[in-house]
Design an enzyme around this catalytic site. Structure first.
Site, PDB file in Angstrom:
ATOM      1  CB  ILE A 180      12.508  -2.930  -1.825  1.00  0.00           C
ATOM      2  CG1 ILE A 180      12.426  -3.880  -3.024  1.00  0.00           C
ATOM      3  CG2 ILE A 180      12.416  -1.475  -2.261  1.00  0.00           C
ATOM      4  CD1 ILE A 180      11.019  -4.100  -3.546  1.00  0.00           C
ATOM      5  CB  THR A 181      12.618  -2.530   3.649  1.00  0.00           C
ATOM      6  OG1 THR A 181      11.354  -3.023   3.209  1.00  0.00           O
ATOM      7  CG2 THR A 181      12.438  -1.635   4.856  1.00  0.00           C
ATOM      8  CG  ASN A 237      12.223   0.981   7.553  1.00  0.00           C
ATOM      9  OD1 ASN A 237      11.136   1.255   8.063  1.00  0.00           O
ATOM     10  ND2 ASN A 237      12.677   1.600   6.479  1.00  0.00           N
ATOM     11  CB  ALA A 287      -0.939   0.004   1.207  1.00  0.00           C
ATOM     12  CB  ILE A 326       8.190   1.368  -3.171  1.00  0.00           C
ATOM     13  CG1 ILE A 326       9.185   2.511  -3.019  1.00  0.00           C
ATOM     14  CG2 ILE A 326       8.825   0.205  -3.953  1.00  0.00           C
ATOM     15  CD1 ILE A 326      10.350   2.204  -2.090  1.00  0.00           C
ATOM     16  N   GLY A 327       5.331   0.154  -3.138  1.00  0.00           N
ATOM     17  CA  GLY A 327       4.518  -1.052  -3.271  1.00  0.00           C
ATOM     18  C   GLY A 327       3.414  -0.917  -4.301  1.00  0.00           C
ATOM     19  CG  HIS A 385      20.515   0.371  -2.198  1.00  0.00           C
ATOM     20  ND1 HIS A 385      20.478   0.916  -3.457  1.00  0.00           N
ATOM     21  CD2 HIS A 385      19.290   0.609  -1.669  1.00  0.00           C
ATOM     22  CE1 HIS A 385      19.287   1.455  -3.676  1.00  0.00           C
ATOM     23  NE2 HIS A 385      18.555   1.283  -2.603  1.00  0.00           N
ATOM     24  NE  ARG A 402      17.896   7.032  -8.119  1.00  0.00           N
ATOM     25  CZ  ARG A 402      17.656   6.905  -6.820  1.00  0.00           C
ATOM     26  NH1 ARG A 402      18.514   6.247  -6.040  1.00  0.00           N
ATOM     27  NH2 ARG A 402      16.568   7.433  -6.288  1.00  0.00           N
TER      28      ARG A 402
END
Length: 311
Positions: A117-118, A94, A9, A12-13, A177, A153
């Site tokens: 991804i988090t 997170n 929700a 990104i999701g 990252h 990117r």
């Protein structure tokens, strides 16, 4: 093929779910989970898009119903960056979210390929690995930190700078990252030469691109749409590998036996077991070798933070 998106929700999701609904192979199932009560509605909204992908949404505290039978799990759940924050500021919130979700993955779909991804990815992947180890189901070939955004990117910025067709630009991005741990190997880009100044400024722009978006959105969010696209590209590569398609190569942050750190982003060949082979990232320039060596303390510190969090 069943793909589950945890954190579906969020910015990104939702972008990721939209792209997967339009790109997954016919007959696939797409399962959306988020703590937010809107999630089943997101699934209903997406279900009106005319593709042969079955979609269901689940809300609440427990992601288990979304995870049953999943082949691929993509985790974007968590809080987003605000101006003045770096990715490591997200750790306090997170870390616990990723730990709790991976505990459920370990029980419900331990053989799934898991893409994290988090943020901070350097740390959350280490957390996931420790949780899976504790549960006795860790397979280093099935856990990935999604660093594809750094790759897209790099491709985009190089194409803009040099006036190239972006589809023709291929670049490996190694390391981690966040910030200085992101290292695009510009010396390897075919058919292009960069001045020393271009290398320095382009590397810095790629490393700080997330902050560029956070500041441009002025408190209204972080890089959600480009990250959704990057996560879809990576997720689709996982799916294509599982389906037996040959020569699917992506850079990802993995436990790949790197000489540099326990987890390190580099190219991997994907297949029916997740990672089929960790590929060498090739020759690097003196600038790149120096940048790589000087990031390692930061990267190892990020990894240790994750390991210690679980222990």
């Amino acid at each position: 093929m069943k793909v589950a998106v945890l954190g579906a929700a969020g910015g990104i999701g939702q972008a990721l779910a939209l792209l997967l609904k339009t790109q997954l192979p016919a007959g696939s199932q797409l399962s959306l989970y988020d703590i937010a009560p809107v999630t089943p509605g997101v699934a209903v909204d997406l279900s009106h898009i005319p593709t042969a992908v079955e979609i269901k949404g689940f809300a609440g505290e427990d992601p288990t119903p979304a995870l049953v039978g999943a082949d691929v799990v993509l985790i974007s759940a968590g809080v987003a960056r605000k101006p003045g924050m770096d990715r490591s500021d997200l750790f306090n919130i997170n870390a616990g979210i990723v730990r709790n979700l991976i505990e459920k993955v370990a029980v419900t779909c331990p053989k799934a390929l898991v893409g994290i991804i988090t943020n901070p990815v350097n740390t959350t992947v280490a957390i996931a690995a420790e949780v899976l180890k504790k549960a006795g189901v860790y397979d280093k070939n099935r856990l990935f930190g999604v660093t594809t955004l750094d790759v897209i990117r790099s491709e985009t910025f190089i194409a803009e700078l040099k006036g190239l067709n972006v589809a023709d630009v291929k670049v490996n991005v190694i390391g981690g990252h966040s910030g200085v741990t992101i290292l695009p190997l510009l010396s390897q880009v075919e058919g292009v030469t960069f001045s020393d100044e271009e290398v320095a400024s382009l590397t810095k722009r790629i490393q700080n691109a997330g902050t560029e978006v956070v500041e441009a959105k002025a408190g209204g969010g972080s890089a959600t749409l480009s990250m959704g696209q990057a996560a879809c590209r990576f997720g689709m590569s996982l799916v294509r590998g599982l389906q037996g398609e040959a020569n699917i190569v992506e850079c990802a942050y993995v436990d790949g036996g790197s000489e540099h750190a326990e987890f390190f982003a580099q190219p991997v060949l994907l297949g029916k077991n997740g990672i089929e082979k960790v590929l060498p990232y090739g020759e690097v320039s003196a600038f790149e070798a120096n940048a790589r060596d000087s990031m390692l303390d930061t990267l190892k510190g990020d990894i240790k933070l994750g390991v210690d969090f679980v222990k």
